[in-house]
Design a protein around this motif. Structure first.
Motif, PDB file in Angstrom:
ATOM      1  N   ALA A  14       0.841  -1.190   0.000  1.00 41.50           N
ATOM      2  CA  ALA A  14       0.000   0.000   0.000  1.00 41.50           C
ATOM      3  C   ALA A  14       0.882   1.248   0.000  1.00 41.50           C
ATOM      4  O   ALA A  14       1.899   1.305   0.697  1.00 41.50           O
ATOM      5  N   LEU A  85      -1.197   3.435  -4.243  1.00 43.55           N
ATOM      6  CA  LEU A  85      -2.115   2.295  -4.307  1.00 43.55           C
ATOM      7  C   LEU A  85      -2.661   1.949  -2.938  1.00 43.55           C
ATOM      8  O   LEU A  85      -1.971   2.057  -1.915  1.00 43.55           O
ATOM      9  N   THR A  90      -6.876  -3.675  -5.250  1.00 44.23           N
ATOM     10  CA  THR A  90      -6.601  -5.059  -5.616  1.00 44.23           C
ATOM     11  C   THR A  90      -7.694  -5.591  -6.529  1.00 44.23           C
ATOM     12  O   THR A  90      -8.877  -5.519  -6.199  1.00 44.23           O
ATOM     13  N   VAL A 115      -2.517  -5.406  -3.850  1.00 49.80           N
ATOM     14  CA  VAL A 115      -1.945  -4.390  -2.976  1.00 49.80           C
ATOM     15  C   VAL A 115      -2.061  -4.891  -1.546  1.00 49.80           C
ATOM     16  O   VAL A 115      -3.167  -5.096  -1.034  1.00 49.80           O
TER      17      VAL A 115
END
Length: 117
Positions: A14, A85, A90, A115
């Protein structure tokens, strides 16, 4: 017919970044617009970003505005730069193209983006 092949997916933490690429081949002269969609388990496929070939006008889903950037080159390839992200990004990401203003009628096989939080 147009063939689309995605690349660049993978696992990222992340806050990290990934760049997806989509290579188009075949009757690419017919492409009016290209886009990225994504689908998470148990959810419907959703629009992420799009780019019109003439003029390069771009469109984004609210959830990715300011974090993702779609671009294209004149070889009819399109990239999706994904920054900052989040775990909820995801999904399997699909490249798509359309030859008119109607539904997207050409699709790639998809590339997994995961992620980790």
């Amino acid at each position: 017919q147009v063939q689309l092949v995605e690349s660049g997916g993978g696992l990222v933490q992340a806050g990290g970044s990934l760049r997806l690429s989509c290579a188009a081949s075949g009757r690419t002269i017919s492409i009016y617009e290209m886009a990225w969609f994504r689908q998470s388990p148990g959810k419907e496929r959703e629009f992420v970003a799009g780019i019109r070939w003439s003029g390069g006008i771009t469109y984004y889903a609210d959830s990715v505005k300011g974090r993702f950037t779609i671009s294209r080159d004149y070889a009819k390839n399109t990239d999706l730069q994904m920054n900052s992200l989040k775990h909820e990004d995801t999904a399997v990401y699909y490249c798509a193209a359309r030859s008119t203003g109607g539904p997207y009628n050409f699709w790639g096989q998809g590339t997994q983006v995961t992620v980790s939080s």
